[in-house]
Motif scaffolding. Structure first.
Motif, PDB file in Angstrom:
ATOM      1  N   ASP A 360      10.406  -0.144   3.531  1.00  0.00           N
ATOM      2  CA  ASP A 360      10.357  -1.337   4.374  1.00  0.00           C
ATOM      3  C   ASP A 360       9.226  -2.262   3.937  1.00  0.00           C
ATOM      4  O   ASP A 360       9.338  -3.482   4.015  1.00  0.00           O
ATOM      5  CB  ASP A 360      10.142  -0.942   5.837  1.00  0.00           C
ATOM      6  CG  ASP A 360      11.301  -0.110   6.375  1.00  0.00           C
ATOM      7  OD1 ASP A 360      12.457  -0.541   6.201  1.00  0.00           O
ATOM      8  OD2 ASP A 360      11.038   0.955   6.968  1.00  0.00           O
ATOM      9  N   LEU A 379       0.797  -9.628   8.254  1.00  0.00           N
ATOM     10  CA  LEU A 379       1.450 -10.908   7.964  1.00  0.00           C
ATOM     11  C   LEU A 379       0.588 -11.766   7.045  1.00  0.00           C
ATOM     12  O   LEU A 379       1.104 -12.465   6.168  1.00  0.00           O
ATOM     13  CB  LEU A 379       1.740 -11.653   9.267  1.00  0.00           C
ATOM     14  CG  LEU A 379       2.744 -10.968  10.198  1.00  0.00           C
ATOM     15  CD1 LEU A 379       2.814 -11.694  11.530  1.00  0.00           C
ATOM     16  CD2 LEU A 379       4.118 -10.910   9.554  1.00  0.00           C
ATOM     17  N   GLU A 389       7.357  -7.424   1.923  1.00  0.00           N
ATOM     18  CA  GLU A 389       8.281  -6.998   2.975  1.00  0.00           C
ATOM     19  C   GLU A 389       9.656  -6.802   2.354  1.00  0.00           C
ATOM     20  O   GLU A 389      10.258  -7.745   1.846  1.00  0.00           O
ATOM     21  CB  GLU A 389       8.338  -8.051   4.085  1.00  0.00           C
ATOM     22  CG  GLU A 389       9.242  -7.655   5.240  1.00  0.00           C
ATOM     23  CD  GLU A 389       9.332  -8.758   6.286  1.00  0.00           C
ATOM     24  OE1 GLU A 389       8.992  -8.493   7.452  1.00  0.00           O
ATOM     25  OE2 GLU A 389       9.751  -9.883   5.928  1.00  0.00           O
ATOM     26  N   GLU A 390      10.146  -5.573   2.385  1.00  0.00           N
ATOM     27  CA  GLU A 390      11.441  -5.256   1.797  1.00  0.00           C
ATOM     28  C   GLU A 390      12.564  -5.311   2.833  1.00  0.00           C
ATOM     29  O   GLU A 390      13.719  -5.552   2.484  1.00  0.00           O
ATOM     30  CB  GLU A 390      11.398  -3.856   1.160  1.00  0.00           C
ATOM     31  CG  GLU A 390      10.219  -3.602   0.239  1.00  0.00           C
ATOM     32  CD  GLU A 390      10.251  -4.421  -1.041  1.00  0.00           C
ATOM     33  OE1 GLU A 390      11.255  -5.137  -1.276  1.00  0.00           O
ATOM     34  OE2 GLU A 390       9.271  -4.347  -1.816  1.00  0.00           O
ATOM     35  N   THR A 391      12.215  -5.078   4.107  1.00  0.00           N
ATOM     36  CA  THR A 391      13.186  -5.121   5.202  1.00  0.00           C
ATOM     37  C   THR A 391      12.768  -6.209   6.177  1.00  0.00           C
ATOM     38  O   THR A 391      11.620  -6.190   6.644  1.00  0.00           O
ATOM     39  CB  THR A 391      13.233  -3.765   5.939  1.00  0.00           C
ATOM     40  OG1 THR A 391      13.587  -2.731   5.014  1.00  0.00           O
ATOM     41  CG2 THR A 391      14.245  -3.805   7.080  1.00  0.00           C
ATOM     42  N   PRO A 392      13.636  -7.166   6.472  1.00  0.00           N
ATOM     43  CA  PRO A 392      13.256  -8.236   7.402  1.00  0.00           C
ATOM     44  C   PRO A 392      12.740  -7.679   8.727  1.00  0.00           C
ATOM     45  O   PRO A 392      13.323  -6.768   9.310  1.00  0.00           O
ATOM     46  CB  PRO A 392      14.569  -9.014   7.598  1.00  0.00           C
ATOM     47  CG  PRO A 392      15.336  -8.763   6.339  1.00  0.00           C
ATOM     48  CD  PRO A 392      15.004  -7.350   5.948  1.00  0.00           C
ATOM     49  N   GLY A 393      11.622  -8.219   9.182  1.00  0.00           N
ATOM     50  CA  GLY A 393      11.008  -7.778  10.426  1.00  0.00           C
ATOM     51  C   GLY A 393      10.008  -6.655  10.269  1.00  0.00           C
ATOM     52  O   GLY A 393       9.267  -6.342  11.215  1.00  0.00           O
ATOM     53  N   ALA A 394       9.952  -6.032   9.099  1.00  0.00           N
ATOM     54  CA  ALA A 394       9.049  -4.890   8.907  1.00  0.00           C
ATOM     55  C   ALA A 394       7.585  -5.312   8.990  1.00  0.00           C
ATOM     56  O   ALA A 394       6.747  -4.575   9.523  1.00  0.00           O
ATOM     57  CB  ALA A 394       9.326  -4.212   7.566  1.00  0.00           C
TER      58      ALA A 394
END
Length: 414
Positions: A360, A379, A389-394
């Motif tokens: 993620d 962030l 960030e590999e997974t959106p929202g991670a």
């Protein structure tokens, strides 16, 4: 290279100390008295030197320390200090060799989960996997303009001036309670207290006897300690005495606020230098006019390098937001490289399990070090390109999990 890199023996210490002084641009001469004082704090088995024809040209040592992590757990840590390379021997890879030896021993032989240091030069230590994990602020307060709000002590509480012998007794007790509530704090040795109170004096550092103020709560328990000096200074018949805080630790917010109000109320004092404080210290907002607490310095202080990701990630607690993240930790030196599923429970405890699942977040070990104590934003590091960030929202989830309500703080230079 014709250079001998080795662990010290007892007879090597005077020459090694000379090299430390040379590396830090101090007068190289070392007295016998200084050698004997320093011998008490130096573990030769954790101290290295690089030698060229018998002359020490690079130095390195480490110490066993405990670091308080978010949640109050104490983690065994490799505290690195006295890293120098003489100007005549720069760019020969000496610091790299010394660091590699120590980090390998810290993980494989001593089982230390973290390494920490204070970076004299910012650009050096990122390449070894360290990230800036705590910062500090120094304030300068003009007391007559501060409009300090008078607040009486809680009923039964008191502040007393203390003699050095008493400080050696109650100081460790106060510090133990303080460090349990302060991520980033490290333990202090008996020798630290002896040096702080002048029972043992290093002739190379000089000595100015400070004053000590102890805060006791209504039960009589010591919960705060301030160490300070005051310079007597007059302008004609008007006192303009500067007060300098060497240290202020407190186990409760009440003790912390009371000690600041005490220091700001000492007769004749016109200015207060706060010393090394947490960036979110209470001091400015105790004043009627917080603008009178002028920022003198703000900078990074303690850097963290994760050596054992599983132990480190499971030792601390997180925001009580149940969730899971797969972290792909990149470490060119190999100590912390791997992929871990971090699963956080509703009470903030976590498990970190090796996994082959898709990540993620992908992050260098230095970025993990910067995040570990809660001082940095996931962030923000993502925006800087220091993690991916590999997974959106991670990144949003990770930011919520890793951040702490108060900033981590290490009040000690080591």
């Amino acid at each position: 290279m014709g250079l001998d890199v080795r662990t010290l023996e007892a007879a090597d210490l005077p020459e090694w100390l000379r090299a430390v002084n040379t590396g830090f641009l101090r007068a190289p001469t070392v007295s016998d008295e200084e050698v004997e004082v320093r011998r008490q704090e130096i573990d030769l088995s954790r101290t290295q030197g690089a030698y060229d024809a018998g002359r020490c040209v690079a130095t390195f040592r480490s110490m066993p320390r405990e670091v308080t992590v978010p949640g109050g757990a104490l983690l065994d840590t490799d505290a690195i200090t006295n890293v120098t390379v003489t100007a005549t021997h720069r760019r020969r890879g000496l610091a790299t060799r010394l660091m590699a030896n120590d980090l390998r021993a810290a993980k494989e032989e001593r089982g230390e989960a973290l390494a920490i240091l204070i970076a004299a030069e910012y650009p050096i230590y990122g390449r070894f996997g360290f990230g800036p994990a705590t910062s500090y602020t120094e304030w300068f307060v003009e007391v007559p303009r501060a409009q300090l709000r008078p607040v009486p002590l809680p009923e039964g509480a008191r502040i007393d001036l203390a003699e050095p012998a008493e400080v050696r007794k109650v100081g460790p007790e106060v510090h133990e309670r303080f460090r349990r509530r302060t991520p980033g704090a490290i333990n202090r040795t008996e020798l630290w207290w002896q040096l702080e109170t002048g029972e043992i004096r290093n002739p190379a550092q000089g000595w100015t006897e400070p004053m000590f103020a102890v805060y006791r709560d209504a039960t009589g328990q010591a919960t705060g300690l301030a160490t300070y000096t005051v310079e007597e200074k007059w302008h004609g018949m008007y006192p303009e005495c500067p007060l300098s805080v060497r240290g202020l630790i407190a186990a409760t917010p009440e003790a912390e606020a009371a000690l600041w109000r005490f220091l700001l109320s000492v007769d004749w004092v016109s200015t207060v230098k706060a010393g090394i404080r947490a960036p979110d210290d209470l001091l400015p907002d105790l004043l009627g006019d917080p603008r009178c607490a002028k920022v003198d310095t703000t900078a990074d202080l303690m850097w963290v390098r994760v050596l054992d990701p599983k132990r480190a990630l499971e030792a601390r607690t997180y925001a009580p937001v149940p969730g899971a993240l797969v972290l792909d930790i990149q470490d060119p030196l190999g100590h912390a490289a791997g992929r871990y599923r971090l699963e956080v429970a509703a009470d903030g405890t976590a498990q970190a399990v090796p996994t082959t699942a898709s990540p993620d977040l992908t992050l260098p070990v230095a970025s993990l070090g910067a995040l570990y104590l809660g001082n940095e934003s996931v962030l923000r590091l993502a925006a800087l390109g220091r993690l991916a960030e590999e997974t959106p929202g991670a990144a949003i989830l990770a930011d919520a999990l890793f951040r702490t309500p108060r900033r981590p703080w290490c009040p000690d230079i080591f």
